[in-house]
Write a protein that holds these residues in place. Structure first.
Motif, PDB file in Angstrom:
ATOM      1  N   SER A  10       0.822  -1.214   0.000  1.00 33.99           N
ATOM      2  CA  SER A  10       0.000   0.000   0.000  1.00 33.99           C
ATOM      3  C   SER A  10       0.857   1.266   0.000  1.00 33.99           C
ATOM      4  O   SER A  10       1.596   1.556   0.952  1.00 33.99           O
ATOM      5  N   GLY A  11       0.722   2.038  -1.076  1.00 31.30           N
ATOM      6  CA  GLY A  11       1.463   3.301  -1.157  1.00 31.30           C
ATOM      7  C   GLY A  11       0.955   4.314  -0.144  1.00 31.30           C
ATOM      8  O   GLY A  11       1.725   5.142   0.360  1.00 31.30           O
ATOM      9  N   ASN A  12      -0.353   4.276   0.162  1.00 35.87           N
ATOM     10  CA  ASN A  12      -0.886   5.217   1.154  1.00 35.87           C
ATOM     11  C   ASN A  12      -0.307   4.931   2.539  1.00 35.87           C
ATOM     12  O   ASN A  12      -0.027   5.854   3.307  1.00 35.87           O
ATOM     13  N   ILE A  34      -4.805  -7.565   2.221  1.00 33.93           N
ATOM     14  CA  ILE A  34      -6.047  -7.084   1.596  1.00 33.93           C
ATOM     15  C   ILE A  34      -6.701  -8.193   0.780  1.00 33.93           C
ATOM     16  O   ILE A  34      -7.919  -8.385   0.812  1.00 33.93           O
ATOM     17  N   THR A  39      -9.031  -6.381   5.515  1.00 31.92           N
ATOM     18  CA  THR A  39      -9.517  -5.008   5.762  1.00 31.92           C
ATOM     19  C   THR A  39     -11.035  -4.980   5.945  1.00 31.92           C
ATOM     20  O   THR A  39     -11.587  -3.970   6.373  1.00 31.92           O
ATOM     21  N   ARG A  40     -11.716  -6.085   5.613  1.00 29.59           N
ATOM     22  CA  ARG A  40     -13.179  -6.124   5.788  1.00 29.59           C
ATOM     23  C   ARG A  40     -13.577  -6.853   7.076  1.00 29.59           C
ATOM     24  O   ARG A  40     -14.753  -6.970   7.392  1.00 29.59           O
ATOM     25  N   ALA A  51     -12.915   0.813   5.834  1.00 24.42           N
ATOM     26  CA  ALA A  51     -12.408  -0.541   5.567  1.00 24.42           C
ATOM     27  C   ALA A  51     -11.140  -0.512   4.718  1.00 24.42           C
ATOM     28  O   ALA A  51     -10.992  -1.294   3.773  1.00 24.42           O
ATOM     29  N   ARG A  52     -10.266   0.415   5.029  1.00 26.46           N
ATOM     30  CA  ARG A  52      -9.028   0.538   4.263  1.00 26.46           C
ATOM     31  C   ARG A  52      -7.862   0.856   5.192  1.00 26.46           C
ATOM     32  O   ARG A  52      -8.051   1.399   6.276  1.00 26.46           O
ATOM     33  N   VAL A  53      -6.675   0.512   4.716  1.00 27.88           N
ATOM     34  CA  VAL A  53      -5.449   0.983   5.363  1.00 27.88           C
ATOM     35  C   VAL A  53      -4.968   2.196   4.593  1.00 27.88           C
ATOM     36  O   VAL A  53      -5.320   2.346   3.413  1.00 27.88           O
ATOM     37  N   PRO A  54      -4.188   3.083   5.215  1.00 29.46           N
ATOM     38  CA  PRO A  54      -3.645   3.008   6.566  1.00 29.46           C
ATOM     39  C   PRO A  54      -4.637   3.506   7.624  1.00 29.46           C
ATOM     40  O   PRO A  54      -5.507   4.332   7.338  1.00 29.46           O
ATOM     41  N   GLU A  66      -7.399   7.746   6.683  1.00 32.18           N
ATOM     42  CA  GLU A  66      -7.012   8.578   5.534  1.00 32.18           C
ATOM     43  C   GLU A  66      -5.558   9.030   5.685  1.00 32.18           C
ATOM     44  O   GLU A  66      -5.203   9.754   6.631  1.00 32.18           O
ATOM     45  N   SER A  67      -4.759   8.642   4.704  1.00 34.93           N
ATOM     46  CA  SER A  67      -3.321   8.923   4.793  1.00 34.93           C
ATOM     47  C   SER A  67      -3.043  10.423   4.958  1.00 34.93           C
ATOM     48  O   SER A  67      -2.178  10.811   5.750  1.00 34.93           O
ATOM     49  N   GLN A  99      -4.921  13.266  -3.828  1.00 34.53           N
ATOM     50  CA  GLN A  99      -5.996  12.291  -3.631  1.00 34.53           C
ATOM     51  C   GLN A  99      -6.984  12.301  -4.798  1.00 34.53           C
ATOM     52  O   GLN A  99      -7.425  11.255  -5.250  1.00 34.53           O
ATOM     53  N   GLN A 103      -3.773   9.902  -7.068  1.00 35.23           N
ATOM     54  CA  GLN A 103      -3.702   8.644  -6.324  1.00 35.23           C
ATOM     55  C   GLN A 103      -4.524   7.527  -6.962  1.00 35.23           C
ATOM     56  O   GLN A 103      -4.002   6.463  -7.281  1.00 35.23           O
ATOM     57  N   TYR A 164       2.854   7.631  -4.828  1.00 38.26           N
ATOM     58  CA  TYR A 164       2.314   6.879  -5.974  1.00 38.26           C
ATOM     59  C   TYR A 164       2.969   7.280  -7.286  1.00 38.26           C
ATOM     60  O   TYR A 164       3.121   6.452  -8.191  1.00 38.26           O
TER      61      TYR A 164
HETATM   62  N1  LIG Z   1      -7.823   7.803   0.469  1.00 37.24           N
HETATM   63  C1  LIG Z   1      -7.309   6.732   1.242  1.00 37.24           C
HETATM   64  C2  LIG Z   1      -7.122   5.511   0.344  1.00 37.24           C
HETATM   65  C3  LIG Z   1      -6.761   4.295   1.150  1.00 37.24           C
HETATM   66  C4  LIG Z   1      -6.730   3.056   0.264  1.00 37.24           C
HETATM   67  O1  LIG Z   1      -7.127   3.053  -0.896  1.00 37.24           O
HETATM   68  N2  LIG Z   1      -6.219   1.975   0.879  1.00 37.24           N
HETATM   69  C5  LIG Z   1      -6.106   0.729   0.164  1.00 37.24           C
HETATM   70  C6  LIG Z   1      -4.649   0.263   0.176  1.00 37.24           C
HETATM   71  S1  LIG Z   1      -3.583   1.485  -0.542  1.00 37.24           S
HETATM   72  C7  LIG Z   1      -6.959  -0.315   0.862  1.00 37.24           C
HETATM   73  O2  LIG Z   1      -6.922  -0.428   2.066  1.00 37.24           O
HETATM   74  N3  LIG Z   1      -7.726  -1.084   0.112  1.00 37.24           N
HETATM   75  C8  LIG Z   1      -8.511  -2.135   0.658  1.00 37.24           C
HETATM   76  C9  LIG Z   1      -9.805  -2.293  -0.031  1.00 37.24           C
HETATM   77  O3  LIG Z   1     -10.156  -1.382  -0.806  1.00 37.24           O
HETATM   78  O4  LIG Z   1     -10.456  -3.304   0.204  1.00 37.24           O
HETATM   79  C10 LIG Z   1      -5.989   7.119   1.916  1.00 37.24           C
HETATM   80  O5  LIG Z   1      -5.281   7.970   1.357  1.00 37.24           O
HETATM   81  O6  LIG Z   1      -5.665   6.616   3.003  1.00 37.24           O
END
Ligand SMILES: N[C@@H](CCC(=O)N[C@@H](CS)C(=O)NCC(=O)O)C(=O)O
Length: 207
Positions: A10-12, A34, A39-40, A51-54, A66-67, A99, A103, A164
């Motif tokens: 994950s780049g974020n 993932i 993440t879910r 439901a996302r990292v970070p 949100e990064s 963003q 991104q 990114y």
């Molecule tokens: N806008 C969010 C984007 C975060 C994002 O897209 N995270 C991805 C990994 S880089 C993720 O967790 N994806 C899991 C999924 O979508 O199920 C941020 O900047 O933190």
């Protein structure tokens, strides 16, 4: 201690690891997979409303998602986020541009390539590139005239926007023509405390 939930590629999340390293802040790293749906998982959803990292879990147990928000939180009061109101606004302006324009168009094309789906999803890649190239052109245009994105020194705007962009070739982007970007990415990566996405591993194995 701070705890960072991330995933390997994950780049974020990488943006946050770079800043934590540059600030010399110790943290516990929890790396989710993932592709296995981690993440879910309901236990993760309790701290990650999207439901996302970070996710950065503060010492008092409050999560920040949100990064960009995590970077702002950590950089407050440091040279990586200037106190001057106009310069801070300039930093925010680049964080929002990253963003909105960079991104998703880079990260999603990259994920399709890394997961071996580029041939099957070529139309999607073409669409992401159609969004991404104009944003890269605007960024390059700025960087042909400026050393840094906001003001006269490296800030979280440079950190966030370069992450990114530096991985764009993995998403099939032809980057050789962007000489301003190339020189800027090298400047960012030469900053004290900067860390690579992976340490000598290949990108190919997992999410
Ligand atoms: N806008 C969010 C984007 C975060 C994002 O897209 N995270 C991805 C990994 S880089 C993720 O967790 N994806 C899991 C999924 O979508 O199920 C941020 O900047 O933190």
């Amino acid at each position: 201690m701070l705890r960072l939930y991330d995933s390997r590629l994950s780049g974020n999340s990488w943006k946050v690891r770079i800043l934590l390293s540059q600030l010399g802040l110790p943290y516990e790293r929890v790396t989710l997979d993932i592709r296995k749906g981690e993440t879910r998982d309901p236990s993760f959803r309790r701290i990650s409303r999207f439901a996302r990292v970070p996710v950065l879990l503060l010492e008092d147990g409050r999560p920040i998602v949100e990064s960009g928000a995590i970077l702002v939180h950590l950089a407050n009061g440091t040279p990586y986020l200037p106190d001057d109101p106009h310069l801070r606004t300039e930093v925010m302006s680049w964080l929002f541009f990253e963003q909105a324009d960079l991104q998703k168009s880079i990260a999603t094309a990259r994920v399709l390539h890394l997961h071996g789906l580029a041939n099957d999803r070529m139309q999607d890649i073409v669409r992401y590139h159609a969004d991404g190239y104009p944003a890269l052109e605007k960024l390059d245009e700025w960087l042909l005239d400026h050393t840094w994105l906001a003001g006269d020194s490296y800030t979280i705007a440079d950190l966030a926007a370069s992450a990114y962009v530096s991985l764009a070739e993995q998403g099939g982007y032809a980057m050789a023509r962007f000489s301003g970007i190339e020189a800027w990415v090298a400047r960012v990566q030469a900053q004290p405390g900067w860390v690579p996405l992976l340490h000598g591993e290949s990108t190919s194995s997992s999410a």
